[in-house]
Design an enzyme around this catalytic site. Structure first.
Site, short mmCIF file in Angstrom:
data_model
loop_
_atom_site.label_atom_id
_atom_site.label_comp_id
_atom_site.label_asym_id
_atom_site.label_seq_id
_atom_site.Cartn_x
_atom_site.Cartn_y
_atom_site.Cartn_z
N LEU A 1 0.84 -1.19 0.00
CA LEU A 1 0.00 0.00 0.00
C LEU A 1 0.88 1.25 0.00
CD1 LEU A 1 -2.83 1.33 0.58
CD2 LEU A 1 -2.36 0.97 2.99
N THR A 2 1.83 1.29 0.93
CA THR A 2 2.67 2.47 1.13
C THR A 2 3.56 2.73 -0.09
OG1 THR A 2 2.70 1.96 3.48
CG2 THR A 2 4.35 3.53 2.70
N ARG B 1 18.99 -9.02 40.41
CA ARG B 1 20.03 -7.99 40.53
C ARG B 1 20.05 -7.41 41.94
NH1 ARG B 1 24.81 -5.94 38.81
NH2 ARG B 1 24.85 -3.66 38.87
N ILE C 1 14.95 -0.51 34.40
CA ILE C 1 15.16 -1.45 35.51
C ILE C 1 16.42 -2.30 35.28
CG2 ILE C 1 14.16 -3.55 36.57
CD1 ILE C 1 11.40 -2.11 36.37
N HIS C 2 16.77 -2.50 34.02
CA HIS C 2 17.99 -3.26 33.70
C HIS C 2 19.27 -2.43 33.86
CE1 HIS C 2 15.26 -6.19 31.83
NE2 HIS C 2 16.28 -7.01 31.70
N GLY D 1 22.50 -0.30 33.07
CA GLY D 1 23.44 -0.34 31.94
C GLY D 1 23.39 -1.65 31.18
N GLU E 1 1.00 0.31 10.09
CA GLU E 1 -0.48 0.18 10.00
C GLU E 1 -1.16 1.43 10.54
OE1 GLU E 1 -2.46 -3.20 9.83
OE2 GLU E 1 -0.72 -4.47 9.49
N THR F 1 0.12 5.53 11.90
CA THR F 1 0.84 6.11 13.05
C THR F 1 -0.13 6.41 14.19
OG1 THR F 1 0.50 8.35 12.24
CG2 THR F 1 2.50 7.22 11.46
N GLU G 1 -0.84 9.22 15.24
CA GLU G 1 -1.65 10.37 14.81
C GLU G 1 -2.79 9.89 13.89
OE1 GLU G 1 1.78 10.25 14.64
OE2 GLU G 1 1.96 11.38 16.50
C1 LIG Z 1 9.29 -1.92 9.10
C2 LIG Z 1 8.11 -1.44 8.33
C3 LIG Z 1 7.23 -2.34 7.74
C4 LIG Z 1 6.14 -1.88 6.98
N1 LIG Z 1 5.35 -2.80 6.33
C5 LIG Z 1 4.42 -2.33 5.44
C6 LIG Z 1 3.71 -3.23 4.59
O1 LIG Z 1 3.85 -4.46 4.67
N2 LIG Z 1 2.84 -2.73 3.68
C7 LIG Z 1 2.63 -1.38 3.55
O2 LIG Z 1 1.84 -0.98 2.71
N3 LIG Z 1 3.29 -0.49 4.36
C8 LIG Z 1 4.18 -0.94 5.28
N4 LIG Z 1 4.87 -0.04 6.07
C9 LIG Z 1 4.61 1.38 5.93
C10 LIG Z 1 3.93 2.02 7.12
O3 LIG Z 1 2.58 1.62 7.17
C11 LIG Z 1 4.12 3.54 6.98
O4 LIG Z 1 5.47 3.81 7.29
C12 LIG Z 1 3.19 4.34 7.86
O5 LIG Z 1 1.85 4.22 7.44
C13 LIG Z 1 3.56 5.83 7.89
O6 LIG Z 1 3.78 6.34 6.61
P1 LIG Z 1 5.12 7.16 6.33
O7 LIG Z 1 6.27 6.35 6.82
O8 LIG Z 1 5.14 7.60 4.91
O9 LIG Z 1 5.03 8.44 7.27
P2 LIG Z 1 4.27 9.83 6.94
O10 LIG Z 1 2.89 9.57 6.50
O11 LIG Z 1 5.16 10.66 6.07
O12 LIG Z 1 4.22 10.48 8.39
C14 LIG Z 1 5.29 11.23 8.95
C15 LIG Z 1 4.75 11.88 10.23
O13 LIG Z 1 3.71 12.82 9.89
C16 LIG Z 1 2.55 12.53 10.65
N5 LIG Z 1 1.35 12.87 9.88
C17 LIG Z 1 1.09 12.56 8.59
N6 LIG Z 1 -0.12 13.04 8.23
C18 LIG Z 1 -0.64 13.63 9.34
C19 LIG Z 1 -1.86 14.31 9.63
N7 LIG Z 1 -2.82 14.46 8.72
N8 LIG Z 1 -2.04 14.81 10.89
C20 LIG Z 1 -1.08 14.67 11.84
N9 LIG Z 1 0.10 14.03 11.63
C21 LIG Z 1 0.31 13.52 10.39
C22 LIG Z 1 2.64 11.03 10.91
O14 LIG Z 1 1.80 10.64 12.00
C23 LIG Z 1 4.11 10.87 11.19
O15 LIG Z 1 4.40 11.20 12.52
C24 LIG Z 1 5.92 -0.49 6.87
C25 LIG Z 1 6.79 0.41 7.48
C26 LIG Z 1 7.89 -0.04 8.19
C27 LIG Z 1 8.83 0.97 8.79
#
Ligand SMILES: Cc1cc2nc3c(=O)[nH]c(=O)nc-3n(C[C@H](O)[C@H](O)[C@H](O)COP(=O)(O)OP(=O)(O)OC[C@H]3O[C@@H](n4cnc5c(N)ncnc54)[C@H](O)[C@@H]3O)c2cc1C
Length: 377
Positions: A125-126, A266, A335-336, A338, A361, A363, A365
């Site tokens: 999706l992303t 500990r 609690i751990h 260093g 899935e 943030t 926010e």
């Molecule tokens: C290890 C890992 C595995 C992942 N696996 C998958 C996967 O399998 N499939 C998939 O599709 N995606 C996957 N993702 C993506 C993940 O879902 C996204 O990283 C996440 O949805 C946030 O998108 P972004 O990183 O572009 O951050 P951004 O959307 O750029 O956000 C950056 C910051 O801005 C804030 N923000 C953005 N819009 C707003 C708003 N309107 N109001 C307030 N704050 C806002 C956010 O909360 C965040 O703090 C994965 C990510 C990681 C790191």
């Protein structure tokens, strides 16, 4: 009201706990350090029926409920998040779209090896410029001579590039303001998968950047009606949030378990640090919050199993357990002392693995945005 789990759910918890403690715990630090995907553990989990817990038996799954699935994910995360997210992403993100939106023919084609854990699936999706704003997808799929010709890219996709990955369901623009889901099989010409990304945590899980250049997949790989992609991925994310929330509870529980054991062992000032009230209060707060988080997760899962609206409950559970696991991992490492900062102490891995629970899935926010919308704001 009945808070008791069923016998099947209790049995599953015992089975997964024993597996996680006996098979995952001894290798988790090494897998993390070497950033090595746990193929052997995936094969063992497949044997135990953990790779398709909520998928009906008719398609090769275990046919258990969402509460059972949440319990399994919680127990895996208590020991190791990389293993847990491999199962959770495969199930909730990779397999579910095909089960929920696929035709009977598509289900029979794709689900049996996925639900049996012989193959893995991913959900893309992303994109580099479409994260929280997932509807801003730029990847395009144009229908030409009976094929969807895909062009674009996806970012941070879990399970997309393992040796046993079968496919990735991607969201793509199939017209003006029209998003659809399309299954792209691994190995399709024009579908390129980056080397594994190096991460702060979840180091033994598989995370890739994907690119599509004139990648042609059969027209029949469209999932559900054309143009329903946005609604479909929102539904997938609602369900996925229950599993990530279960990870939050599991991680917090794992951090608590490590801190409790360490505090009893500990000694400082001539006695175990567990005898100091400050340490006791930290553990008391953790155990209370973990129990609260667990109830939110089980309730969201139960609502889903009852066929009721669970979107609000899932977002609340995800938000709360993200924050809870942050506090718990921090307090447990404190609690751990260093030693908690040292790689060979498991709490350091749990501390690193925690942060993504507040990002993936949706943030924190985004969860608040979902909750506020459900509150009518
Ligand atoms: C290890 C890992 C595995 C992942 N696996 C998958 C996967 O399998 N499939 C998939 O599709 N995606 C996957 N993702 C993506 C993940 O879902 C996204 O990283 C996440 O949805 C946030 O998108 P972004 O990183 O572009 O951050 P951004 O959307 O750029 O956000 C950056 C910051 O801005 C804030 N923000 C953005 N819009 C707003 C708003 N309107 N109001 C307030 N704050 C806002 C956010 O909360 C965040 O703090 C994965 C990510 C990681 C790191």
């Amino acid at each position: 009201m009945n808070y008791d789990l069923t016998e099947e759910q209790e049995l599953l918890r015992r089975t997964v706990r024993e597996f996680a403690e006996s098979r995952v715990a001894p290798v988790a630090e090494e897998l993390d350090r070497e950033e090595r995907f746990p193929y052997d553990l995936v094969a063992e989990m497949a044997e135990l029926g953990l790779m398709g817990i909520p998928i009906p038996e008719a398609y090769g799954g275990t046919g258990a409920d969402t509460v059972s699935y949440a319990i399994a994910i919680e127990e895996l995360t208590r020991i190791d998040s990389s293993v847990a997210i491999t199962v959770a992403a495969h199930t909730s993100l990779g397999t579910m779209p095909i089960y929920l939106f696929g035709t009977e023919e598509q289900r029979l084609e794709w689900l049996p090896p996925l639900a049996a854990g012989e193959r893995l699936a991913a959900f893309g999706l992303t994109e580099p410029n479409a994260g929280s704003d997932a509807g801003a997808t730029r990847t395009r799929a144009d229908l030409r001579d009976g094929d969807w010709v895909v062009n674009g890219s996806k970012m941070f996709i879990t399970n997309a590039g393992t040796d046993i990955t079968a496919c990735c369901t991607i969201t793509a623009l199939t017209g003006e303001d029209e998003i659809s889901n399309i299954v792209v099989p691994n190995g399709t010409p024009g579908y390129e998968i980056s080397a594994p990304l190096h991460k702060l945590g979840w180091k033994a899980s598989d995370t890739r950047e994907l690119s599509f250049k004139d990648c042609a997949v059969p027209e029949g790989n469209l999932l559900g009606p054309r143009g329903r992609g946005f609604h479909q991925f929102m539904e997938i994310l609602d369900g996925g949030r229950i599993s990530v929330a279960a990870m939050g509870v599991g991680l917090a529980q794992g951090a608590y378990d490590l801190a409790l054991a360490y505090a009893k062992e500990r000694e400082q000032f001539g006695r175990p640090i567990a005898s100091f009230q400050a340490v006791q209060f930290a553990l008391a707060d953790m155990s209370t919050e973990i129990e609260a988080g667990r109830q939110l997760v089980y309730r969201a899962a139960w609502l889903k199993d009852e066929g009721r609206d669970f979107g609000l409950a899932a977002a609340q559970a995800k938000l709360y357990t993200g924050l809870l696991s942050n506090r718990a991992a921090n307090a447990a490492l404190q609690i751990h002392g260093g030693y908690g900062f040292m790689q060979e102490f498991a709490i350091s891995r749990l501390f690193r693995d925690q942060k993504i629970l507040e990002i993936g899935e949706g943030t924190n926010e985004v969860q608040r945005m979902v909750i506020a919308k459900q509150l009518g704001l």
